[in-house]
Design a protein around this motif. Structure first.
Motif, PDB file in Angstrom:
ATOM      1  N   ASP A 174     -75.476  41.435 -81.057  1.00  0.00           N
ATOM      2  CA  ASP A 174     -75.843  40.670 -79.858  1.00  0.00           C
ATOM      3  C   ASP A 174     -74.600  40.230 -79.093  1.00  0.00           C
ATOM      4  OD1 ASP A 174     -78.526  40.924 -80.440  1.00  0.00           O
ATOM      5  OD2 ASP A 174     -78.667  38.951 -81.398  1.00  0.00           O
ATOM      6  N   ALA A 175     -73.610  39.738 -79.824  1.00  0.00           N
ATOM      7  CA  ALA A 175     -72.375  39.289 -79.186  1.00  0.00           C
ATOM      8  C   ALA A 175     -71.655  40.462 -78.526  1.00  0.00           C
ATOM      9  CB  ALA A 175     -71.474  38.605 -80.191  1.00  0.00           C
ATOM     10  N   ALA A 188     -73.034  43.250 -77.391  1.00  0.00           N
ATOM     11  CA  ALA A 188     -73.794  43.653 -76.201  1.00  0.00           C
ATOM     12  C   ALA A 188     -73.517  42.696 -75.043  1.00  0.00           C
ATOM     13  CB  ALA A 188     -75.286  43.680 -76.513  1.00  0.00           C
ATOM     14  N   GLU A 189     -73.478  41.401 -75.320  1.00  0.00           N
ATOM     15  CA  GLU A 189     -73.175  40.421 -74.267  1.00  0.00           C
ATOM     16  C   GLU A 189     -71.758  40.614 -73.739  1.00  0.00           C
ATOM     17  OE1 GLU A 189     -72.582  35.624 -73.679  1.00  0.00           O
ATOM     18  OE2 GLU A 189     -73.711  36.348 -75.414  1.00  0.00           O
ATOM     19  N   GLY A 222     -71.616  43.620 -71.557  1.00  0.00           N
ATOM     20  CA  GLY A 222     -72.287  43.301 -70.297  1.00  0.00           C
ATOM     21  C   GLY A 222     -71.399  42.480 -69.376  1.00  0.00           C
ATOM     22  N   ARG A 223     -70.670  41.523 -69.955  1.00  0.00           N
ATOM     23  CA  ARG A 223     -69.759  40.707 -69.143  1.00  0.00           C
ATOM     24  C   ARG A 223     -68.642  41.568 -68.549  1.00  0.00           C
ATOM     25  NH1 ARG A 223     -67.602  35.787 -72.144  1.00  0.00           N
ATOM     26  NH2 ARG A 223     -66.861  35.318 -70.053  1.00  0.00           N
ATOM     27  N   ASP A 249     -70.740  31.471 -83.836  1.00  0.00           N
ATOM     28  CA  ASP A 249     -71.740  31.950 -82.901  1.00  0.00           C
ATOM     29  C   ASP A 249     -72.120  30.859 -81.905  1.00  0.00           C
ATOM     30  OD1 ASP A 249     -71.882  34.548 -83.815  1.00  0.00           O
ATOM     31  OD2 ASP A 249     -73.544  34.152 -85.184  1.00  0.00           O
ATOM     32  N   ARG A 302     -69.611  30.563 -79.029  1.00  0.00           N
ATOM     33  CA  ARG A 302     -69.546  31.671 -78.068  1.00  0.00           C
ATOM     34  C   ARG A 302     -70.504  31.459 -76.987  1.00  0.00           C
ATOM     35  NH1 ARG A 302     -69.655  36.102 -82.682  1.00  0.00           N
ATOM     36  NH2 ARG A 302     -67.761  35.477 -83.627  1.00  0.00           N
TER      37      ARG A 302
END
Length: 58
Positions: free
Chosen positions: A4-5, A7-8, A11-12, A55, A58
Motif C-alpha cells: 500500500d505504501a 503504491a501511494e 502515485g505521488r 505506518d 507516513r
C-alpha cells in the motif's frame, strides 16, 4: 515498504508530488530503516508495534 505504501509512493511520484531525486532516494532510506528495525528487534519482540508506528507516521 508495504504494498500500500509503495503504491501511494508511486502515485505521488506520478502526480509530481515528489521529485525524481526523492523517488530514487526514499526507498533506499526506508530499506535502511527496515534493516535497522530487524536488528533491533531480532528476537521478534516489538517489531510489529514498531512497523505500525512507522505506518502511522507516513
Amino acid at each position: 515498504m508495504t504494498n500500500d505504501a509503495l503504491a501511494e509512493f508511486k502515485g505521488r511520484y506520478a502526480s509530481d508530488q515528489i521529485s525524481e531525486e526523492e523517488f530514487e532516494r526514499r526507498p533506499e532510506r526506508l530499506l535502511a530503516v527496515n534493516e535497522l528495525l530487524d536488528v533491533l528487534f531480532e528476537f521478534g519482540s516489538g517489531r510489529e508495534e514498531a512497523d505500525q508506528e512507522l505506518d502511522l507516521e507516513r
